[in-house]
Design an enzyme around this catalytic site. Structure first.
Site, PDB file in Angstrom:
ATOM      1  N   GLU A 181       0.873  -1.202  -0.099  1.00 48.08           N
ATOM      2  CA  GLU A 181      -0.109  -0.052   0.091  1.00 48.08           C
ATOM      3  C   GLU A 181       0.857   1.255  -0.033  1.00 48.08           C
ATOM      4  O   GLU A 181       0.661   2.265  -0.549  1.00 48.08           O
ATOM      5  CB  GLU A 181      -0.749  -0.055   1.258  1.00 48.08           C
ATOM      6  CG  GLU A 181      -2.089  -0.979   1.051  1.00 48.08           C
ATOM      7  CD  GLU A 181      -3.165  -0.441   0.101  1.00 48.08           C
ATOM      8  OE1 GLU A 181      -3.333   0.868   0.000  1.00 48.08           O
ATOM      9  OE2 GLU A 181      -3.880  -1.246  -0.289  1.00 48.08           O
TER      10      GLU A 181
ATOM     11  N   GLU B 216      13.025 -13.409  -6.694  1.00 53.97           N
ATOM     12  CA  GLU B 216      12.071 -14.635  -6.849  1.00 53.97           C
ATOM     13  C   GLU B 216      10.749 -13.938  -6.557  1.00 53.97           C
ATOM     14  O   GLU B 216       9.592 -14.197  -7.128  1.00 53.97           O
ATOM     15  CB  GLU B 216      12.374 -15.661  -5.900  1.00 53.97           C
ATOM     16  CG  GLU B 216      11.417 -16.707  -6.056  1.00 53.97           C
ATOM     17  CD  GLU B 216      11.655 -18.038  -5.249  1.00 53.97           C
ATOM     18  OE1 GLU B 216      10.753 -18.938  -5.041  1.00 53.97           O
ATOM     19  OE2 GLU B 216      13.048 -17.970  -4.687  1.00 53.97           O
TER      20      GLU B 216
END
Length: 122
Positions: A21, A35
């Protein structure tokens, strides 16, 4: 999001929940190639405006975690960089971007950001 200066989020790791956010509230997002980059949990207000409603719903409903390359391909981040040994590649790229912005006039930057933000709301 309402700061009158450009903001850049440097994501050197995984951004989940509140971290995502916060990154979405920034003007530009940079992530280190890894990853995992962003876990899509929450983001119900900013994410659809960033990547589109349908894709945001898919990612939120599935709580999918995307890597840097996918995050860039869907428009979630602006830059993906190779991670370095120190683990701060995104931070270093964010600083380089900020240095590119420095020569611009602060009033022009503030007005440009305001115009873009207000234009997106209509």
């Amino acid at each position: 999001a309402n700061l009158p200066v450009p903001t850049i989020a440097a994501i050197d790791g995984t951004a989940l929940g509140g971290g995502l956010e916060l990154a979405l509230a920034c003007d530009i997002r940079v992530a280190g190639r890894s990853e995992y980059c962003c876990g899509i949990q929450g983001g119900t207000q900013r994410l659809p405006r960033t990547i589109g409603v349908s894709l945001a719903k898919e990612l939120i409903f599935s709580a999918r975690i995307v890597d840097g390359e996918e995050a860039k391909s869907i428009g979630l981040i602006s830059h993906v960089v190779e991670q370095n040994e120190a683990g701060d590649a995104a931070y270093r790229r964010a600083l380089a971007l900020a240095r590119e912005f420095l020569p611009q006039g602060p009033v022009a930057m503030r007005v440009a950001k305001l115009a873009i933000n207000q234009g997106m709301e209509v």
